[in-house]
Design a protein around this motif. Structure first.
Motif, PDB file in Angstrom:
ATOM      1  N   ARG A  51       0.831  -1.211   0.000  1.00 19.01           N
ATOM      2  CA  ARG A  51       0.000   0.000   0.000  1.00 19.01           C
ATOM      3  C   ARG A  51       0.861   1.254   0.000  1.00 19.01           C
ATOM      4  NH1 ARG A  51      -3.133  -3.055   3.647  1.00 19.01           N
ATOM      5  NH2 ARG A  51      -2.169  -1.991   5.433  1.00 19.01           N
ATOM      6  N   LEU A  52       1.953   1.222   0.780  1.00 16.51           N
ATOM      7  CA  LEU A  52       2.849   2.371   0.819  1.00 16.51           C
ATOM      8  C   LEU A  52       3.444   2.646  -0.551  1.00 16.51           C
ATOM      9  CD1 LEU A  52       4.555   4.526   2.293  1.00 16.51           C
ATOM     10  CD2 LEU A  52       6.240   2.734   2.749  1.00 16.51           C
ATOM     11  N   ALA A  90       0.995   3.982  -3.042  1.00 13.70           N
ATOM     12  CA  ALA A  90       0.663   5.379  -2.766  1.00 13.70           C
ATOM     13  C   ALA A  90       1.731   6.315  -3.325  1.00 13.70           C
ATOM     14  CB  ALA A  90       0.525   5.602  -1.261  1.00 13.70           C
ATOM     15  N   LEU A  91       2.964   5.791  -3.460  1.00 15.07           N
ATOM     16  CA  LEU A  91       4.054   6.609  -4.001  1.00 15.07           C
ATOM     17  C   LEU A  91       4.131   6.546  -5.510  1.00 15.07           C
ATOM     18  CD1 LEU A  91       6.890   5.573  -1.521  1.00 15.07           C
ATOM     19  CD2 LEU A  91       5.631   7.732  -1.531  1.00 15.07           C
ATOM     20  N   GLU A 150       4.741   9.419  -8.255  1.00 13.18           N
ATOM     21  CA  GLU A 150       5.471  10.570  -7.758  1.00 13.18           C
ATOM     22  C   GLU A 150       6.932  10.431  -8.148  1.00 13.18           C
ATOM     23  OE1 GLU A 150       4.939  11.054  -3.596  1.00 13.18           O
ATOM     24  OE2 GLU A 150       2.775  10.774  -3.664  1.00 13.18           O
ATOM     25  N   SER A 210       7.105   1.391  -9.383  1.00  8.70           N
ATOM     26  CA  SER A 210       7.378   2.689  -8.781  1.00  8.70           C
ATOM     27  C   SER A 210       8.728   3.222  -9.252  1.00  8.70           C
ATOM     28  CB  SER A 210       7.355   2.580  -7.254  1.00  8.70           C
ATOM     29  OG  SER A 210       7.544   3.839  -6.653  1.00  8.70           O
TER      30      SER A 210
END
Length: 365
Positions: free
Chosen positions: A133-134, A137-138, A141, A168
């Motif tokens: 989840r972390l 969420a990134l 970005e 990511s």
């Protein structure tokens, strides 16, 4: 979700998705009214599992075996937990080193230092779903803790979390490439293979160049993926190694794709056909069948001639594959190469025939 949307969101080619369907590894749970493949959420979860297991170096048959065996003896699981505990202790030491680097970098404000610490702690969470989840969420970005994210990707044992970390990193551009390239020389096989997976997911020219530089690595997994990267960069000297991957059945689907992309001009096309012919001359029947299937991606009269020879192969599977591909060859343009529209139309049907019949019903998608 249709196959094109799944491909765009996951980065898995439509050709590979169809191959997964053909071999029964990931079969779409539905069909549209027009007969097109329609993926449901459980299919996407299975795709995550497949890609995660492959990133650790498992072959497609091994992946299928793992996903089919949901019953297990507790003893191996206990052993895994012991090993994970050791890994967690090692990560604590690495976390200390990372925090030391944060301190030595002299953050401009407490907010920067606290953000970095929060990210590091989140990536060390015991719950894989919390880590995932972390990272999600990134995702999207840029400039967000590339160093910690890279290190987390190189040590993450859970396939779903690892996949989120790779994506990511891919959104960060080339910021992680140097550290990932250095990890290719690690003595830890899992760390090397995660570095390969991350570089392949980034897939920028710089990332592919770093991966291609590992060609000849003693780890067969790293060497094979480096060979694919060389081909993706247009290195025609990689053709013999790509043909060997097809013959050996290691990453053969990807290698055939890359050979097809290399053979867009008459010169490289002829060289690819010669390499395939030389490999097929003394290869066993199953390898000849795979090599014959790879000719589906190669334009030009040289490939037609090679298929004509293989249509008379004493092995029935090879002969049937070559015959099917000959019948599916697209019309040629003035330069002797297939027209773009004809090539696109014929490629998927030709390769499907080469690999044998799939499940009953329409196979559009």
């Amino acid at each position: 979700m249709l196959i094109g949307e799944v491909s765009a969101r996951t980065g898995i080619s439509t050709r590979m998705l169809r191959h997964y369907d053909t071999i029964g590894l990931v079969r779409p749970g539905g069909r549209t009214g027009g007969g097109y493949r329609q993926y449901v959420p459980s299919d996407l979860r299975r795709l995550f599992h497949v890609e995660g297991l492959r990133s650790l170096g498992l072959s497609l048959p091994e992946v299928a075996t793992v996903l089919a065996d949901l019953e297990f003896d507790p003893a191996p699981m206990v052993e895994r937990l012991v090993e994970r505990t050791r890994e967690r202790l090692a990560r604590e030491e690495e976390l200390l080193q990372l925090l030391t680097r944060v301190r030595s970098s002299g953050p401009a404000a407490w907010s920067e230092a606290l953000s970095t610490v929060a990210l590091l702690r989140g990536l060390e969470a015991d719950d894989p779903s919390a880590r995932q989840r972390l990272v999600l969420a990134l995702t999207g970005e840029t400039g967000t803790g590339v160093g910690p994210l890279t290190e987390a990707a190189l040590r993450e044992p859970e396939p779903n979390v690892a996949g989120a970390l790779y994506w990511s990193l891919a959104r960060q551009g080339d910021d992680a490439v140097d550290e990932l390239a250095q990890a290719l020389t690690s003595t830890d096989a899992d760390r090397r293979r995660r570095a390969v997976a991350a570089l392949a997911k980034i897939a920028s020219p710089r990332a592919l160049t770093a991966l291609a530089a590992a060609a000849g690595h003693p780890d067969p997994f790293v060497d094979a993926r480096a060979t694919l990267a060389r081909g993706a960069l247009g290195d025609v000297d990689a053709v013999p190694a790509l043909v060997a991957l097809v013959a050996d059945g290691r990453d053969d689907v990807e290698a055939a794709d890359v050979l097809g992309r290399l053979a867009v001009q008459p010169g490289p096309a002829a060289g690819v056909v010669r390499a395939i012919g030389a490999a097929a001359a003394d290869a066993p029947a199953e390898a000849r069948r795979r090599l014959t299937g790879a000719l589906a991606e190669i334009p030009g009269p040289e490939a037609d001639d090679a298929l004509t020879v293989l249509a008379a192969d004493p092995a029935r599977a090879v002969a049937l594959t070559a015959t099917a591909l000959l019948r599916a060859r697209p019309a040629s343009g003035p330069d002797g190469l297939p027209t773009v529209s004809a090539a696109r139309q014929a490629r998927s049907s030709a390769r499907a025939r080469a690999r044998g019949p799939g499940p009953a019903g329409p196979l559009r998608g």
